[in-house]
Design an enzyme around this catalytic site. Structure first.
Site, mmCIF file in Angstrom:
data_model
loop_
_atom_site.group_PDB
_atom_site.id
_atom_site.type_symbol
_atom_site.label_atom_id
_atom_site.label_comp_id
_atom_site.label_asym_id
_atom_site.label_seq_id
_atom_site.Cartn_x
_atom_site.Cartn_y
_atom_site.Cartn_z
ATOM 1 N N SER A 126 0.418 -1.382 -0.152
ATOM 2 C CA SER A 126 -0.400 -0.442 0.376
ATOM 3 C C SER A 126 1.400 1.157 0.043
ATOM 4 C CB SER A 126 -0.506 0.000 1.210
ATOM 5 O OG SER A 126 -0.208 0.091 2.559
ATOM 6 N N SER A 128 0.970 3.574 1.748
ATOM 7 C CA SER A 128 0.921 4.318 3.458
ATOM 8 C C SER A 128 1.976 4.974 3.306
ATOM 9 C CB SER A 128 -0.285 3.808 4.514
ATOM 10 O OG SER A 128 1.360 2.188 4.455
ATOM 11 N N LYS A 183 5.512 0.223 9.538
ATOM 12 C CA LYS A 183 5.658 2.106 9.472
ATOM 13 C C LYS A 183 6.779 2.946 10.429
ATOM 14 C CE LYS A 183 0.821 1.935 8.545
ATOM 15 N NZ LYS A 183 -0.130 2.033 7.925
ATOM 16 N N SER A 286 -2.987 7.118 6.139
ATOM 17 C CA SER A 286 -2.110 5.571 6.793
ATOM 18 C C SER A 286 -2.810 5.098 7.506
ATOM 19 C CB SER A 286 -0.290 6.355 7.104
ATOM 20 O OG SER A 286 -0.390 5.124 7.042
#
Length: 321
Positions: A126, A128, A183, A286
């Site tokens: 993705s 994010s 992350k 995100s």
């Protein structure tokens, strides 16, 4: 044994197929562990039982051939060589069911050790972490920096170095630990993290942020405001979307949610001991700790550090730190 081996191999293939077609929720670490265990048992059995039996049979064949030739020689008949070497080779050859188990064990063991304790590959699914990591980036994760962990159960066996602010970390998604997320570490245990009006503050100190040139996202076909931010000793870039509001909508219930205060300006959270506050670099796109809470230490997988391939853009290959 051939029938039992065929059943075991069919079970592995069936599980992999059901996982591929999303009929079951797969667990690659468990699958690799079981494959290593099963092939290891066959490898030990091959070394201690099956191979010695084949060697004894080959030795008996050679002894029988010598005895026969000795009898023929005593009768004045020239010895006959009934392709002894080929017959011996056939006796010593592994049957198919050992080829597909014991024969694969060294390779599977090497992959298991490498993936479990050294480096593990991941694919970015993705956006994010844009602009640091793009969709399609294939990355490597260091599995020992934060401490070695036992595969499958993820129990830490060495301390390692604690995660630091600014690290890009892969972890098990707290609401669904079978999924891996990536992350950036924003808050470590004891920190008070505030993200208000799209600006980050840690322990009352604004994080140094500098405006840089806008970022063009070819997938969205639009530009986003881009900033350079310094977390700890690391500098990275982040994106903000002017069309998204500052408040956090759709927050889940999560452990220690009472440590967080939500408002129209954003969120302020006190990070509990043994936990981390994570955010994506694509701040307004995100799903991170603002929504589902803190990442416990037991969920840590490792530290991401390298893009080893992007088949659509080879210039992406290299370290992103």
């Amino acid at each position: 044994m051939p029938f039992l081996t065929a059943a075991i191999l069919a079970a592995f293939v069936g599980y992999a197929g059901a996982w591929y077609f999303e009929m079951v929720e797969g667990n690659f670490a468990l699958l690799l562990f079981l494959a290593t265990l099963v092939t290891g048992i066959y490898w030990v059995a091959e070394r201690l039982w099956y191979l010695p039996r084949r060697r004894r049979a080959a030795t008996e064949l050679e002894a029988q051939a010598r005895a026969r030739n000795d009898r023929l020689s005593s009768q004045g008949i020239a010895p006959v060589d009934p392709e002894l070497a080929e017959a011996r080779q056939k006796i010593l050859a592994q049957p198919w069911w050992l080829d597909w188990t014991a024969g694969l064990f060294p390779v599977i063991l090497a992959v298991f050790v490498l993936r479990s304790f050294l480096f593990e590959p991941f694919k970015i699914p993705s956006g994010s972490m844009i602009p640091t990591l793009l969709v399609g980036d294939l990355i490597l994760v260091n599995k020992f920096t934060y401490g070695l962990r036992l595969p499958v159960i993820n129990t830490k066996i060495t301390e390692g170095t604690p995660p630091k602010r600014g690290d890009v970390m892969v972890f098990r998604y707290p609401p669904k630990p079978t999924l891996d997320y990536i992350k950036r570490v924003v808050g470590v245990p004891g920190d008070e993290v505030a993200y208000l009006n799209k600006r980050l503050t840690i322990n009352g100190q604004p994080v140094p942020t500098t405006k840089v040139g806008d970022f063009f996202d070819p997938d969205a076909m639009r530009y986003f405001r881009q900033f350079e931010e310094r977390l700890g000793d690391k500098t990275h870039r982040l994106l903000n979307d002017d069309e998204r509001p500052a408040f956090v909508a759709g927050v889940d219930d999560f452990p220690y949610k009472e440590n967080c205060r939500y408002s129209v300006e954003g969120v302020v959270c006190k990070v509990p001991q043994g936990h981390y506050f994570m955010m994506g670099d694509n701040r307004d796109n995100s799903l991170d700790s603002r929504y589902w809470g803190f990442v416990p230490d037991k969920n840590i997988v490792g530290k991401a550090f390298l893009i080893w391939m992007n088949f659509g853009n080879l210039s992406r290959v290299g370290s992103f730190e």
